[in-house]
Each structure stands twice: as C-alpha cells, then as structure tokens.
Design a protein around this motif. Structure first.
Motif, PDB file in Angstrom:
ATOM      1  N   PHE A 194     -14.286   6.722  -9.638  1.00 45.30           N
ATOM      2  CA  PHE A 194     -13.333   7.530  -8.879  1.00 45.30           C
ATOM      3  C   PHE A 194     -11.869   7.363  -9.275  1.00 45.30           C
ATOM      4  O   PHE A 194     -11.059   8.219  -8.976  1.00 45.30           O
ATOM      5  N   GLY A 195     -11.499   6.227  -9.830  1.00 45.34           N
ATOM      6  CA  GLY A 195     -10.103   6.013 -10.199  1.00 45.34           C
ATOM      7  C   GLY A 195      -9.330   5.223  -9.167  1.00 45.34           C
ATOM      8  O   GLY A 195      -9.879   4.727  -8.196  1.00 45.34           O
ATOM      9  N   CYS A 196      -8.035   5.124  -9.375  1.00 44.17           N
ATOM     10  CA  CYS A 196      -7.144   4.271  -8.574  1.00 44.17           C
ATOM     11  C   CYS A 196      -6.715   4.880  -7.243  1.00 44.17           C
ATOM     12  O   CYS A 196      -5.971   4.255  -6.509  1.00 44.17           O
ATOM     13  N   ARG A 197      -7.166   6.058  -6.912  1.00 36.08           N
ATOM     14  CA  ARG A 197      -6.642   6.704  -5.709  1.00 36.08           C
ATOM     15  C   ARG A 197      -6.995   5.966  -4.415  1.00 36.08           C
ATOM     16  O   ARG A 197      -6.393   6.211  -3.386  1.00 36.08           O
ATOM     17  N   TYR A 198      -7.960   5.042  -4.448  1.00 36.97           N
ATOM     18  CA  TYR A 198      -8.325   4.303  -3.237  1.00 36.97           C
ATOM     19  C   TYR A 198      -7.644   2.942  -3.142  1.00 36.97           C
ATOM     20  O   TYR A 198      -7.823   2.232  -2.166  1.00 36.97           O
ATOM     21  N   LYS A 199      -6.862   2.579  -4.144  1.00 32.93           N
ATOM     22  CA  LYS A 199      -6.191   1.283  -4.176  1.00 32.93           C
ATOM     23  C   LYS A 199      -5.305   1.090  -2.953  1.00 32.93           C
ATOM     24  O   LYS A 199      -5.392   0.081  -2.260  1.00 32.93           O
ATOM     25  N   SER A 200      -4.433   2.045  -2.671  1.00 36.02           N
ATOM     26  CA  SER A 200      -3.492   1.885  -1.563  1.00 36.02           C
ATOM     27  C   SER A 200      -4.217   1.866  -0.217  1.00 36.02           C
ATOM     28  O   SER A 200      -3.826   1.135   0.691  1.00 36.02           O
ATOM     29  N   SER A 244       0.828  -1.213   0.000  1.00 41.70           N
ATOM     30  CA  SER A 244       0.000   0.000   0.000  1.00 41.70           C
ATOM     31  C   SER A 244       0.858   1.257   0.000  1.00 41.70           C
ATOM     32  O   SER A 244       0.404   2.315  -0.436  1.00 41.70           O
ATOM     33  N   MET A 245       2.076   1.147   0.472  1.00 43.35           N
ATOM     34  CA  MET A 245       2.993   2.295   0.526  1.00 43.35           C
ATOM     35  C   MET A 245       3.763   2.476  -0.787  1.00 43.35           C
ATOM     36  O   MET A 245       4.387   3.506  -0.992  1.00 43.35           O
ATOM     37  N   ASP A 246       3.721   1.452  -1.647  1.00 42.55           N
ATOM     38  CA  ASP A 246       4.451   1.500  -2.914  1.00 42.55           C
ATOM     39  C   ASP A 246       3.792   2.500  -3.847  1.00 42.55           C
ATOM     40  O   ASP A 246       2.630   2.356  -4.214  1.00 42.55           O
ATOM     41  N   LYS A 247       4.529   3.503  -4.231  1.00 40.10           N
ATOM     42  CA  LYS A 247       3.984   4.580  -5.067  1.00 40.10           C
ATOM     43  C   LYS A 247       4.092   4.277  -6.561  1.00 40.10           C
ATOM     44  O   LYS A 247       3.608   5.033  -7.378  1.00 40.10           O
ATOM     45  N   GLU A 248       4.732   3.166  -6.904  1.00 36.75           N
ATOM     46  CA  GLU A 248       4.893   2.822  -8.313  1.00 36.75           C
ATOM     47  C   GLU A 248       3.543   2.475  -8.928  1.00 36.75           C
ATOM     48  O   GLU A 248       2.798   1.647  -8.414  1.00 36.75           O
ATOM     49  N   GLY A 286      -6.769  -3.797   4.386  1.00 30.07           N
ATOM     50  CA  GLY A 286      -6.731  -5.260   4.364  1.00 30.07           C
ATOM     51  C   GLY A 286      -5.565  -5.807   5.162  1.00 30.07           C
ATOM     52  O   GLY A 286      -5.696  -6.770   5.917  1.00 30.07           O
ATOM     53  N   GLY A 287      -4.397  -5.196   5.008  1.00 26.35           N
ATOM     54  CA  GLY A 287      -3.214  -5.635   5.745  1.00 26.35           C
ATOM     55  C   GLY A 287      -3.384  -5.483   7.244  1.00 26.35           C
ATOM     56  O   GLY A 287      -3.045  -6.383   8.023  1.00 26.35           O
ATOM     57  N   ILE A 288      -3.917  -4.357   7.653  1.00 30.11           N
ATOM     58  CA  ILE A 288      -4.131  -4.117   9.091  1.00 30.11           C
ATOM     59  C   ILE A 288      -5.134  -5.120   9.651  1.00 30.11           C
ATOM     60  O   ILE A 288      -4.942  -5.664  10.746  1.00 30.11           O
ATOM     61  N   ILE A 289      -6.190  -5.396   8.908  1.00 28.89           N
ATOM     62  CA  ILE A 289      -7.191  -6.375   9.362  1.00 28.89           C
ATOM     63  C   ILE A 289      -6.546  -7.738   9.575  1.00 28.89           C
ATOM     64  O   ILE A 289      -6.778  -8.404  10.596  1.00 28.89           O
ATOM     65  N   LEU A 290      -5.725  -8.196   8.628  1.00 28.91           N
ATOM     66  CA  LEU A 290      -5.103  -9.514   8.751  1.00 28.91           C
ATOM     67  C   LEU A 290      -4.122  -9.561   9.925  1.00 28.91           C
ATOM     68  O   LEU A 290      -4.081 -10.552  10.663  1.00 28.91           O
ATOM     69  N   ILE A 291      -3.356  -8.494  10.125  1.00 27.36           N
ATOM     70  CA  ILE A 291      -2.435  -8.444  11.271  1.00 27.36           C
ATOM     71  C   ILE A 291      -3.219  -8.511  12.582  1.00 27.36           C
ATOM     72  O   ILE A 291      -2.855  -9.255  13.505  1.00 27.36           O
ATOM     73  N   LEU A 292      -4.315  -7.773  12.676  1.00 30.61           N
ATOM     74  CA  LEU A 292      -5.131  -7.782  13.893  1.00 30.61           C
ATOM     75  C   LEU A 292      -5.769  -9.150  14.138  1.00 30.61           C
ATOM     76  O   LEU A 292      -5.840  -9.609  15.286  1.00 30.61           O
ATOM     77  N   MET A 293      -6.209  -9.816  13.069  1.00 36.84           N
ATOM     78  CA  MET A 293      -6.797 -11.160  13.218  1.00 36.84           C
ATOM     79  C   MET A 293      -5.741 -12.138  13.739  1.00 36.84           C
ATOM     80  O   MET A 293      -6.026 -12.965  14.621  1.00 36.84           O
ATOM     81  N   GLY A 294      -4.534 -12.085  13.189  1.00 38.87           N
ATOM     82  CA  GLY A 294      -3.454 -12.955  13.657  1.00 38.87           C
ATOM     83  C   GLY A 294      -3.117 -12.699  15.116  1.00 38.87           C
ATOM     84  O   GLY A 294      -2.913 -13.632  15.903  1.00 38.87           O
ATOM     85  N   THR A 295      -3.061 -11.438  15.492  1.00 45.58           N
ATOM     86  CA  THR A 295      -2.768 -11.065  16.879  1.00 45.58           C
ATOM     87  C   THR A 295      -3.875 -11.567  17.806  1.00 45.58           C
ATOM     88  O   THR A 295      -3.597 -12.090  18.900  1.00 45.58           O
ATOM     89  N   LYS A 296      -5.119 -11.440  17.391  1.00 42.36           N
ATOM     90  CA  LYS A 296      -6.253 -11.908  18.198  1.00 42.36           C
ATOM     91  C   LYS A 296      -6.159 -13.420  18.428  1.00 42.36           C
ATOM     92  O   LYS A 296      -6.344 -13.899  19.542  1.00 42.36           O
ATOM     93  N   ILE A 297      -5.848 -14.183  17.371  1.00 43.07           N
ATOM     94  CA  ILE A 297      -5.725 -15.639  17.493  1.00 43.07           C
ATOM     95  C   ILE A 297      -4.618 -15.990  18.487  1.00 43.07           C
ATOM     96  O   ILE A 297      -4.795 -16.835  19.369  1.00 43.07           O
ATOM     97  N   LEU A 298      -3.478 -15.319  18.374  1.00 38.67           N
ATOM     98  CA  LEU A 298      -2.359 -15.580  19.276  1.00 38.67           C
ATOM     99  C   LEU A 298      -2.734 -15.254  20.722  1.00 38.67           C
ATOM    100  O   LEU A 298      -2.498 -16.056  21.626  1.00 38.67           O
ATOM    101  N   LEU A 299      -3.325 -14.097  20.934  1.00 35.78           N
ATOM    102  CA  LEU A 299      -3.686 -13.690  22.293  1.00 35.78           C
ATOM    103  C   LEU A 299      -4.728 -14.614  22.910  1.00 35.78           C
ATOM    104  O   LEU A 299      -4.680 -14.903  24.109  1.00 35.78           O
ATOM    105  N   GLU A 300      -5.683 -15.086  22.107  1.00 36.23           N
ATOM    106  CA  GLU A 300      -6.687 -16.030  22.620  1.00 36.23           C
ATOM    107  C   GLU A 300      -6.040 -17.349  23.042  1.00 36.23           C
ATOM    108  O   GLU A 300      -6.383 -17.894  24.080  1.00 36.23           O
TER     109      GLU A 300
END
Length: 188
Positions: free
Chosen positions: A155-161, A88-92, A167-181
């Motif tokens: 609207f165009g590609c401006r919402y891609k990143s 998401s940070m890749d500006k290319e 999506g990345g944050i959601i997956l990281i939070l889900m993994g953390t939740k599983i570990l903590l449980e």
C-alpha cells in the motif's frame, strides 16, 4: 498491569517501528521476507531491550518517589504520546531505503525505541514483572514490524501518519488511566 493493558501498551509502543517498517516495505521493489524478518528482529529486539534498561534505572529510584510515581508515569506516557501525535502531523517526507545493514537498522531501531526506555522507568514504578512484559512487547513489535513491511510493500507510506497518531493516542490514554487509578478518580 493486565495482559490487555500490556497488549495495548505494546501496540502503542510499536507504532513508530510499524510506521518505519511500512516505509521500508514501500522501498522494496519486491517483498523480501528475509528482510522483513531482519527488520522485525531489530525493532522487536530494541523495543524489548530498552524497557529493561529503563526498568533498571527506575528501580534505583523507586523507593524515593513512590508517592508521585503515577504522576511520573502520566507525564512520561503523555509526552511520548504527544510527540508521536506531533510527528504524525509532520508532512515532511522521510527518506527511506530497503537496506537492512547493521548501521542502518541499529539507528532506526534505537530511534524508534527511545520511548520504550521511558516505559521501562514507568514499569519500575508500577512493579511490573519485567521479563514477561518486555518479551511480550518485543514479540508484538516483531509481528507488527513484519506486517508493516508487507503493508508498505502493498500500500505504501500513506498509513504511516495514522499509525503514529494511533500509537500516540494510546500512550496518552494509558498515562491518563494510570493517573486516574492512583488518584482514586477511576477504580483500580
């Protein structure tokens, strides 16, 4: 895994496909619903198929690594999420066209669903009912991909990143939740 958790996971997984669908919509001169359906079917189909493959692989090793399965889920979801955040940070700028040919869409669908393969392995360790789970993921991805085509066309590609970052944050939070449980730091 609750329905809410599965929905959040499905949305997180489908963000790559959504982002590509947004760019596909951008490349269309005029919104074409037939192409939007084809794009949704490819992305939803692959997003539903890949966890099944991962699940079948994971089930073979499930008994051998049950003691560390929560760590595996945490690491896999964390790596996938971190990669999505990095992308998401890749500006290319990515080159897109509105082609929905078999070759074009198969490559895109495979590329956006590799993370779903790892999720399937995680599902095996978590004893998730695979058929309803992958069906749900496929349908959510189908709907979001079609919406992505429409949004991209408007609207165009401006919402891609932003979609990839979410999506990345959601997956990281889900993994953390599983570990903590599973470590007892968060009640089940």
């Amino acid at each position: 895994m609750s329905l809410t958790e599965l929905f959040i996971l499905a949305v997180g997984l489908s963000m790559d496909a959504f982002a590509v669908a947004v760019c596909k919509g951008l490349s269309m001169q005029k919104m074409e619903w037939k192409k939007a359906v084809v794009i949704g079917l490819y992305f939803g189909g692959f997003q539903g198929m890949m966890p099944v493959i991962g699940y079948l692989l994971g089930v073979q090793f499930q008994d051998k690594i049950t003691a560390i399965d929560h760590w595996i889920a945490f690491v896999l979801l964390g790596l996938i999420g971190a990669n999505m955040v990095k992308e998401s940070m890749d500006k290319e700028a990515e080159e897109t066209d509105d082609s929905v040919s078999f070759q074009s869409m198969s490559v895109l669908a495979l590329a956006t669903s590799i993370d779903a393969l790892a999720i399937g392995v995680t599902f095996a360790f978590l004893n998730v009912q695979i058929v309803p789970a992958v069906s749900f993921i496929g349908v959510v991805t189908f709907v979001l991909s079609m919406a992505g085509v429409k949004i991209g066309n408007v609207f165009g590609c401006r919402y891609k990143s932003k979609a990839e970052l979410a999506g990345g944050i959601i997956l990281i939070l889900m993994g953390t939740k599983i570990l903590l449980e599973h470590t007892g730091l968060l009640p089940l």
